[in-house]
Each structure stands twice: as structure tokens, then as C-alpha cells.
Design a protein around this motif. Structure first.
Motif, PDB file in Angstrom:
ATOM      1  N   TYR A  37     -17.527  36.793 -14.506  1.00  0.00           N
ATOM      2  CA  TYR A  37     -17.194  37.723 -13.695  1.00  0.00           C
ATOM      3  C   TYR A  37     -15.839  38.431 -13.787  1.00  0.00           C
ATOM      4  CZ  TYR A  37     -16.801  40.367  -9.352  1.00  0.00           C
ATOM      5  OH  TYR A  37     -16.073  41.277  -8.579  1.00  0.00           O
ATOM      6  N   THR A  38     -14.916  37.395 -13.674  1.00  0.00           N
ATOM      7  CA  THR A  38     -13.530  37.669 -13.586  1.00  0.00           C
ATOM      8  C   THR A  38     -12.970  38.265 -15.045  1.00  0.00           C
ATOM      9  OG1 THR A  38     -13.126  35.899 -12.279  1.00  0.00           O
ATOM     10  CG2 THR A  38     -11.110  36.816 -13.201  1.00  0.00           C
TER      11      THR A  38
ATOM     12  N   ILE B  78      -9.195  42.879  -7.754  1.00  0.00           N
ATOM     13  CA  ILE B  78     -10.386  42.857  -7.250  1.00  0.00           C
ATOM     14  C   ILE B  78     -11.284  41.361  -7.807  1.00  0.00           C
ATOM     15  CG2 ILE B  78     -12.369  44.151  -7.571  1.00  0.00           C
ATOM     16  CD1 ILE B  78     -10.879  46.666  -8.080  1.00  0.00           C
TER      17      ILE B  78
ATOM     18  N   LEU C 138     -10.273  38.792  -5.300  1.00  0.00           N
ATOM     19  CA  LEU C 138     -10.770  39.119  -3.717  1.00  0.00           C
ATOM     20  C   LEU C 138     -12.249  39.076  -3.920  1.00  0.00           C
ATOM     21  CD1 LEU C 138      -8.506  42.254  -2.740  1.00  0.00           C
ATOM     22  CD2 LEU C 138      -8.165  39.625  -2.341  1.00  0.00           C
ATOM     23  N   THR C 139     -12.962  39.225  -4.821  1.00  0.00           N
ATOM     24  CA  THR C 139     -14.381  39.493  -4.623  1.00  0.00           C
ATOM     25  C   THR C 139     -14.992  37.989  -5.246  1.00  0.00           C
ATOM     26  OG1 THR C 139     -14.482  40.507  -6.500  1.00  0.00           O
ATOM     27  CG2 THR C 139     -14.420  41.747  -4.715  1.00  0.00           C
ATOM     28  N   TYR C 140     -14.261  37.239  -5.936  1.00  0.00           N
ATOM     29  CA  TYR C 140     -15.020  35.972  -6.557  1.00  0.00           C
ATOM     30  C   TYR C 140     -15.656  35.212  -5.518  1.00  0.00           C
ATOM     31  CZ  TYR C 140     -15.824  32.249  -9.701  1.00  0.00           C
ATOM     32  OH  TYR C 140     -16.371  31.275 -10.794  1.00  0.00           O
ATOM     33  N   SER C 141     -15.069  35.000  -4.188  1.00  0.00           N
ATOM     34  CA  SER C 141     -15.626  34.098  -3.488  1.00  0.00           C
ATOM     35  C   SER C 141     -16.851  34.645  -2.804  1.00  0.00           C
ATOM     36  CB  SER C 141     -14.694  33.965  -2.266  1.00  0.00           C
ATOM     37  OG  SER C 141     -14.402  35.191  -1.687  1.00  0.00           O
ATOM     38  N   PHE C 142     -17.336  35.801  -2.865  1.00  0.00           N
ATOM     39  CA  PHE C 142     -18.602  36.384  -2.516  1.00  0.00           C
ATOM     40  C   PHE C 142     -19.752  35.887  -3.518  1.00  0.00           C
ATOM     41  CE2 PHE C 142     -15.553  39.453  -0.689  1.00  0.00           C
ATOM     42  CZ  PHE C 142     -15.918  39.549   0.813  1.00  0.00           C
TER      43      PHE C 142
END
Length: 333
Positions: free
Chosen positions: A257-258, A316, A319-323
Motif C-alpha cells: 500500500y505504501t 498520505i 497517515l492512512t496505513y493504520s486504517f
């Protein structure tokens, strides 16, 4: 969320963009090449005797773009203008750089995002299948072939595709964003023409990105297959397709994802060669034309877009990886 970490992360992103802008500006500011040399190529032979005077007048005009002799003052003025959304005016076309980028950016975003999404979803499916047959002859042959293909530069793919599909078999157009005989706008002929002309750039970028996604997904799948929770699920009698999708697929795709978010930013630089080969009117072609004509304001404007895309993409992703993965807590050391 740890707000102190968020503030530090935002500050580091802004600092990274600022530092790279300053470095890029300095490289262009002290470049020995002048836009006047490019402009003088188009002076008619009748005016050849006046060339020294014309060149001097051009230099004087171009110096008005840098009103202060002190480069530090020029740098401060430039950065101040950038912060206010003013990227200057193109030296060659005398058009605001923001206007040039605004007209070119949608074309680049279209082929970059489309090719990335296609290559990503194809890559994770093929890579996962290869991970299951790890160690087999088919896996070894495929992996070696993909490793060789990954070493081929993007412009080689572009040249081969335009030669085979464009010039040899005349299956796809060799350049441009749409046919000259269609009217731009929200009409079916224009949309079809845009898709038709974008096929070669999209296929080229897809092939380049696909190999990387396959190899990464294969490696992640092999790693996850060795985890204890997968062995426990198999012993518990859970169906194979459920293990493949929920246990292996989900965990193997998380690290990608990253890479996907960051790849969007880096694809802007990769699109330079593709857009030049296919004469596609995106940011990459705009940058090539600016470099060949020493159009400093346009060069800097495109550099800023590429730099910002990479840094913002990285931000981004953080910040969004934890979701996607609750085990990763944003802001925790």
C-alpha cells in the motif's frame, strides 16, 4: 493519533519540499546555459549581422526576470512567489507557468493513475499465485524472466511498442492526446479518441510497473505463508479460498500500500520518457520542452509538482496505513 508526531511529520514534509525547491532553483540559477541561446536559433538569416545586438537585448530582457543581482534576494523572491501560487511566466511561450501545468497535469494524471491501478491489481493477483507455487520450475522460470524484464528501461518499452503497434501494424496512434478532427469536450467521439490515443502510454507504464508489483507480491506471499497463523488456519480446517483471501492476501498486500501511494509521485518522473516518445501533452513532455529550451520558470514549476507529489504521497501513506493495519499505530515510536 499522536498530534505531536503529526505536527513533526507535516513539518518534515514541508521542510523536504522547501529544501528540494531551493536546491533545484540553485542548480538552474547558476546554470551556464541561457534561454537566449535557444531563442537565437530562430532568428532569420537576414538578421544574422544583428545577432550580437539581438543577443544582448535578449539577455537584458531575460535579466528582468531576476531583478536583483544578489542571488539570495532572487531566491527569496522566487520562494515568496511560489508560496503565493505564482510560478512565473514561461520565457519561451510568455504564458504563466501555472496555466501550462494546469493544462498538462490532467493528461499525466490520467495515464499515470490508470496504469498504476491496472498494474497493481494485476500484479498482486499474479504475484500471489507465483507465491503459492514457489520453488517449482514454472516459478523459477517466471521469476528469472520478470527480473530481466524489470531491468529494461521504460523508454525501451515505449520505443518497441510505438514501432510495433504504431508504425509496423498501424494498430494504435503514435502520438498526440486525441485526433485533430474531433471537437474537445464532453462528447463521445472526443472521449473515444482520448482513450484510443492513451492506450500506448498506458500499456507502456503498465508493463513497467507490473513486473515490480508481481515480484513484490510474490515475496510477501512467500513470507506470509510461513507465518504461524496460516499454519494454524490450515490445521483448523478453514477453506483454502478463505485462507488465500483473508489470511494470506490481506497480509501480503499491506506492505504494498505504501509503495502504491509513493509510486504515484515517482511515476511523474517516469512519464517523462513515455510522453516524449508518444508526444503526449502531459507534464513530462512539458518538462522535456522546457529543458531543451532552457525555460527556467517552467522547469522549476514542473520540478515543484514532482517534488510535492512524492512528498505528499509519502505523507498520505504514513497517515492512512493504520486504517488498513490496526497493528500499526500512527505516531507511535
Amino acid at each position: 493519533m499522536n498530534y505531536k508526531w503529526l505536527i513533526r511529520r507535516l513539518a518534515s514534509a514541508i521542510l523536504a519540499i522547501f529544501v528540494t525547491i531551493v536546491i533545484s532553483w540553485a542548480l538552474l540559477e547558476f546554470s551556464p546555459y541561457s534561454p537566449a541561446n535557444y531563442i537565437m536559433q530562430f532568428i532569420s538569416p537576414q538578421d544574422f549581422a544583428q545577432k550580437p545586438a539581438l543577443y544582448a537585448s535578449l539577455i537584458q530582457y531575460l535579466n528582468t526576470l531576476r531583478p536583483h543581482g544578489n542571488p539570495i534576494i532572487n531566491a527569496v523572491n522566487y520562494i515568496s512567489n511560489v508560496l503565493h501560487g505564482n510560478l512565473g511566466v514561461s520565457i519561451i511561450s510568455d504564458v504563466p507557468v501555472t496555466q501550462l501545468i494546469a493544462s498538462a497535469l490532467p493528461w499525466t494524471l490520467f495515464i499515470v493513475v490508470t496504469s498504476l491501478l491496472i498494474s497493481f491489481f494485476l500484479g498482486i493477483r499474479i504475484g500471489q499465485k507465483l507465491g503459492y507455487i514457489r520453488g517449482s520450475k514454472a516459478d523459477s522460470a517466471t521469476t528469472v524472466s520478470l527480473s530481466i524484464l524489470r531491468s529494461i528501461p521504460v523508454y525501451i518499452y515505449a520505443v518497441l511498442l510505438v514501432y510495433i503497434l504504431g508504425f509496423t501494424f498501424h494498430v494504435l496512434p503514435t502520438g498526440g492526446a486525441y485526433s485533430i478532427n474531433v471537437t474537445p469536450g464532453l462528447n463521445l467521439p472526443f472521449i473515444i479518441s482520448v482513450l484510443y490515443h492513451a492506450l500506448l502510454p498506458i500499456v507502456t507504464l503498465t508493463l513497467v510497473n507490473l513486473v515490480g508489483w508481481i515480484l513484490q507480491m510474490r515475496a510477501n506471499t512467500i513470507y506470509v505463508l510461513g507465518e504461524d497463523f496460516v499454519n494454524f488456519a490450515e490445521i483448523s480446517g478453514i477453506k483454502k479460498d478463505i485462507i488465500e483471501k483473508k489470511y494470506i492476501g490481506k497480509n501480503a498486500i499491506l506492505p504494498l500500500y505504501t509503495s502504491l501511494i509513493i509510486a504515484i509521485g515517482f511515476s511523474f518522473s517516469g512519464s517523462v520518457f513515455v510522453e516524449q516518445t508518444f508526444s503526449y501533452p502531459g507534464v513530462g513532455l512539458l518538462l522535456i520542452n522546457a529543458i531543451t529550451s532552457n525555460d527556467y520558470p517552467t522547469e522549476m514549476g514542473v520540478f515543484i509538482i514532482i517534488i510535492a507529489a512524492v512528498v505528499i504521497g509519502n505523507l498520505i501513506a504514513d497517515l492512512t496505513y493504520s486504517f488498513l493495519d490496526p497493528r500499526a499505530k500512527v505516531g507511535e515510536d
